[in-house]
Design a protein around this motif. Structure first.
Motif, PDB file in Angstrom:
ATOM      1  N   HIS A  43      -6.123  -0.586  -4.967  1.00 31.84           N
ATOM      2  CA  HIS A  43      -5.742  -1.724  -4.126  1.00 31.84           C
ATOM      3  C   HIS A  43      -5.793  -1.335  -2.646  1.00 31.84           C
ATOM      4  CE1 HIS A  43      -3.600  -5.149  -2.513  1.00 31.84           C
ATOM      5  NE2 HIS A  43      -2.614  -4.366  -2.080  1.00 31.84           N
ATOM      6  N   LYS A  44      -5.313  -0.138  -2.348  1.00 32.76           N
ATOM      7  CA  LYS A  44      -5.308   0.363  -0.964  1.00 32.76           C
ATOM      8  C   LYS A  44      -6.740   0.470  -0.434  1.00 32.76           C
ATOM      9  CE  LYS A  44      -3.350   4.425   1.470  1.00 32.76           C
ATOM     10  NZ  LYS A  44      -2.561   5.659   1.230  1.00 32.76           N
ATOM     11  N   VAL A  68       0.807  -1.222   0.000  1.00 34.34           N
ATOM     12  CA  VAL A  68       0.000   0.000   0.000  1.00 34.34           C
ATOM     13  C   VAL A  68       0.838   1.269   0.000  1.00 34.34           C
ATOM     14  CG1 VAL A  68      -1.988  -1.087   1.108  1.00 34.34           C
ATOM     15  CG2 VAL A  68      -0.154  -0.113   2.529  1.00 34.34           C
ATOM     16  N   SER A  69       2.154   1.153   0.003  1.00 29.65           N
ATOM     17  CA  SER A  69       3.020   2.329   0.062  1.00 29.65           C
ATOM     18  C   SER A  69       4.013   2.333  -1.090  1.00 29.65           C
ATOM     19  CB  SER A  69       3.782   2.348   1.391  1.00 29.65           C
ATOM     20  OG  SER A  69       4.713   3.418   1.424  1.00 29.65           O
ATOM     21  N   GLY A 123       3.367   3.641   5.712  1.00 26.49           N
ATOM     22  CA  GLY A 123       2.086   2.942   5.822  1.00 26.49           C
ATOM     23  C   GLY A 123       1.072   3.651   6.683  1.00 26.49           C
ATOM     24  N   THR A 179      -2.524   4.606   5.364  1.00 24.20           N
ATOM     25  CA  THR A 179      -3.470   3.492   5.260  1.00 24.20           C
ATOM     26  C   THR A 179      -4.160   3.270   6.601  1.00 24.20           C
ATOM     27  OG1 THR A 179      -2.055   2.465   3.588  1.00 24.20           O
ATOM     28  CG2 THR A 179      -3.755   1.076   4.579  1.00 24.20           C
ATOM     29  N   GLN A 206      -2.581   1.427  -7.494  1.00 26.56           N
ATOM     30  CA  GLN A 206      -2.274   1.109  -6.096  1.00 26.56           C
ATOM     31  C   GLN A 206      -3.296   1.721  -5.140  1.00 26.56           C
ATOM     32  OE1 GLN A 206       1.905   2.514  -6.431  1.00 26.56           O
ATOM     33  NE2 GLN A 206       2.480   0.610  -5.375  1.00 26.56           N
ATOM     34  N   VAL A 263      -9.439   7.307   1.291  1.00 29.45           N
ATOM     35  CA  VAL A 263      -8.123   6.763   0.945  1.00 29.45           C
ATOM     36  C   VAL A 263      -7.502   7.588  -0.181  1.00 29.45           C
ATOM     37  CG1 VAL A 263      -6.885   4.786  -0.034  1.00 29.45           C
ATOM     38  CG2 VAL A 263      -8.646   4.412   1.708  1.00 29.45           C
TER      39      VAL A 263
END
Length: 352
Positions: free
Chosen positions: A207-208, A71-72, A173, A176, A204, A194
């Motif tokens: 996905h996050k 997530v990063s 991170g 998140t 991404q 987000v």
């Protein structure tokens, strides 16, 4: 659970300061939000001519197990490198803290590696949180411990004489975790809060969002329980930041909030002690999409909008001179009587 006794704002002093500001040599309301800021600082401190210097800056450092889910934009090893840069004085917050003459402190509450021995307050609770997609981020006891550490570190600075508190953070991170916390306590779809964080791609980000949604379905955090939220999807530095804010509010010290992560942590502090929000001032408008939701939860409007999203406390440090301007206005500006301006001329000035 950390227990704090937060006093109410001193509204009587506020009334006095409002009346006094209206006698200063200017049209009523012509200094806009600086007048509002001076009034709020008086109500917070209980002093008609408050002091905000020196400010104190505490940067809490911790890692997040959720980075295992991609997530990063940066690997977790960057956190300890960032702490080293803070110790050496080369980070953005170092620059701005020096500029405003702040007392400065770095606290390790959960970096997933050993940090420099010198220049850091060593309060590590664990080596990073758990991957909250698969397990709780931390135990209830660890969340409470992080709150207490933040409270104690802020108390130490306050005892050293700081008159305004700025809290910042470092930790790969953490946007998140902050998004998951915010979605929990505001009943918001993660897709609305987000963002790009450290600079991830559009793919991404999607996905996050999916990771946060899945984690919230898995844990079902209780929206009105800050410790439950923290233990399931939060961060150690977020808990520490909230604890530091509670210490400041208890001591009638204004809290100058930074951006997204700091403001979400402030929401947690408000859940724990609702009156703490009265002592908070939003500094700058973060470009993270969840920021507006968080600042609205607190009922605040930021002072500036410079499209910043660095964290560390940088936005708050940049905005701090506005607090100095507000208190200087009340202390140093002449009244109509002192300036020898007649009542008639004063009324003409006010009307114009």
């Amino acid at each position: 659970m950390l227990s704090v006794q937060i006093p109410g704002l001193d509204l009587h002093i506020g009334d006095q300061v409002k009346a006094y500001i209206n006698t200063l040599t200017k049209p009523a309301g012509s200094l806009g939000r600086l007048e509002e800021l001076a009034l709020r600082l008086a109500e917070i401190t209980g002093e008609p001519f408050p002091e905000v210097s020196p400010p104190g800056v505490i940067v809490f450092a911790a890692d997040h197990g959720i980075v295992q889910e991609g997530v990063s934009a940066f690997p977790q090893e960057v956190t300890v490198q960032m702490v080293s840069n803070l110790v050496q004085g080369g980070a953005g917050i170092n620059v701005f803290a020096r500029q405003i003459g702040a007392k400065f402190k770095v606290v390790d509450v959960g970096v997933a590696a050993e940090v420099p021995k010198e220049g850091v307050a060593h309060q590590k609770i664990r080596y990073g949180t758990g991957n909250f997609l698969k397990e709780k981020a931390m135990t209830t006891k660890e969340a409470q411990q992080a709150l207490q550490i933040g409270y104690s570190e802020a108390r130490e600075l306050i005892e050293q004489g700081v008159k305004c508190l700025i809290v910042g953070e470092v930790g790969i991170g953490n946007t998140t975790s902050s998004s998951a916390v915010l979605a929990s306590l505001t009943h918001t779809d993660p897709a609305e809060v987000v963002g790009f964080g450290s600079g991830i791609s559009n793919e991404q980000v999607q996905h996050k969002i999916a990771v946060v949604k899945q984690a919230l379905l898995f844990h079902q955090p209780k929206p009105q329980d800050a410790i439950d939220i923290l233990s399931k999807v939060g961060g150690l530095e977020m808990a520490a930041m909230a604890g530091a804010m509670l210490a400041a509010a208890e001591s009638r010290i204004p809290i100058l909030l930074d951006g997204f992560i700091c403001t979400v942590s402030a929401c947690l502090a408000k859940l724990i002690a609702p009156l703490s929000a009265d002592y908070m001032i939003a500094s700058h408008h973060s470009v993270e999409p969840g920021y507006q939701r968080a600042v609205s939860f607190l009922g605040k409007m930021p002072l500036i909008h410079l499209q910043m999203r660095l964290g560390e406390g940088t936005g708050a440090a940049v905005a701090f001179p506005l607090l100095q301007s507000a208190v200087s206005m009340v202390k140093e500006m002449a009244t109509f009587e002192q300036a020898g301006v007649s009542t008639q001329k004063a009324n003409e000035l006010i009307e114009n």
